[in-house]
Design an enzyme around this catalytic site. Structure first.
Site, PDB file in Angstrom:
ATOM      1  N   GLY A  12       0.774  -1.226   0.000  1.00  0.00           N
ATOM      2  CA  GLY A  12       0.000   0.000   0.000  1.00  0.00           C
ATOM      3  C   GLY A  12       0.809   1.283   0.000  1.00  0.00           C
ATOM      4  N   SER A 138      -4.357  10.962   8.822  1.00  0.00           N
ATOM      5  CA  SER A 138      -5.500  10.732   7.925  1.00  0.00           C
ATOM      6  C   SER A 138      -6.360  11.981   7.944  1.00  0.00           C
ATOM      7  CB  SER A 138      -6.323   9.535   8.412  1.00  0.00           C
ATOM      8  OG  SER A 138      -7.555   9.430   7.717  1.00  0.00           O
ATOM      9  N   TYR A 152     -10.616   4.484  14.822  1.00  0.00           N
ATOM     10  CA  TYR A 152      -9.618   4.960  13.861  1.00  0.00           C
ATOM     11  C   TYR A 152      -9.499   6.480  13.930  1.00  0.00           C
ATOM     12  CZ  TYR A 152      -7.275   5.399   9.294  1.00  0.00           C
ATOM     13  OH  TYR A 152      -6.391   5.687   8.270  1.00  0.00           O
TER      14      TYR A 152
END
Length: 256
Positions: A12, A138, A152
């Site tokens: 990834g 993120s 998360y």
């Protein structure tokens, strides 16, 4: 020649970062909890600048192991930069997230960044290196309006705050610390998230993917290479006076 350690580089985003930095003449230490995957990444890396890349198995939740890798590389190759990229996700409604899943998410995504950052900083300070540290956060570390990812979100908000705290304390050692905040990145992790969100929302993976594209002003899902370019910038001399920042690399899906 500069050396960078990258965690979670067996696939990834981490693999894309490793490939791009090697193409830009870095010596890369590819690490992953999966030793085979890390070695596979190492074999993909360019040696056009005469580099000898290495790979190591590393569980980022093990602080002693992280310190051992940081010290080994600092002593053998010189540790100029560290990219804490390893991360995990799963999807569930907030009220249904089991404690063991919460613990695992926080251990890998937040505690792992903390422990690896400590290890890298200690080695850089010991060697008097003006280093770079980049953490993968993120866009979910900047907004909580994300479905089925409460654990998360918590971990990535933590990474954004940790990045600032690290940057403040390490500035006196000429070590910069920044983060990248990806959006909807087309990886194997994303394929799993598409299926999970579809099941939880009563939709289909195709419809979820379409909603993600529609939420991105630049009109496509981003690639791992889009993120790697952001990391490469933060490791470059062009970013020498940038620290404590969390760079949004998401095609406009979240703007701050």
């Amino acid at each position: 020649m500069s050396t960078v350690v990258i965690t979670g580089s067996g696939s990834g985003i981490g693999r894309a970062i490793a490939v791009m930095l090697a193409d830009r003449d870095w010596t890369v230490v590819a690490t992953d909890v999966n030793e085979v995957a890390a070695a596979e990444t190492r074999e993909l890396l360019s040696t056009a600048a005469g580099q000898t890349h290495v790979s190591r198995q590393l569980d980022v939740t093990n602080g002693d192991a992280a310190q051992a890798v940081a010290d080994e590389i600092a002593d053998s190759l010189g540790l100029d930069a560290w990219v804490s990229n390893a991360g995990i996700s799963f999807m569930e409604r907030f009220v249904d997230i089991p404690r063991e899943k919460l613990d695992l998410t926080l251990d890998v995504n937040l505690k792992g960044v903390f422990l690896c950052g400590q290890a890298a900083a200690r080695a850089m300070i010991r060697n008097g290196t003006s280093g770079r540290i980049v953490n993968t956060a993120s866009m979910a570390g900047k907004q909580g309006r994300v479905p089925f990812l409460a654990d998360y979100v918590a971990s990535k908000f933590g990474v954004v705050g940790l990045t600032q705290a690290m940057a403040f304390e390490l500035a006196s050692h000429n070590i910069t610390v920044n983060a990248v905040c990806p959006g909807f990145v087309a990886t194997a992790m994303q394929e799993r998230e598409l299926a999970w969100e579809a099941a939880l929302s009563g939709s289909t993976p195709e419809a979820v993917r379409g909603s993600w594209v529609a939420a991105t002003p630049l009109g496509r899902l981003q690639t791992p290479e889009d993120v790697a370019r952001g990391v490469s910038f933060l490791l470059s001399d062009d970013a020498a006076f940038i620290t404590g920042e969390s760079l949004s690399v998401n095609g406009g899906a979240y703007m701050d």
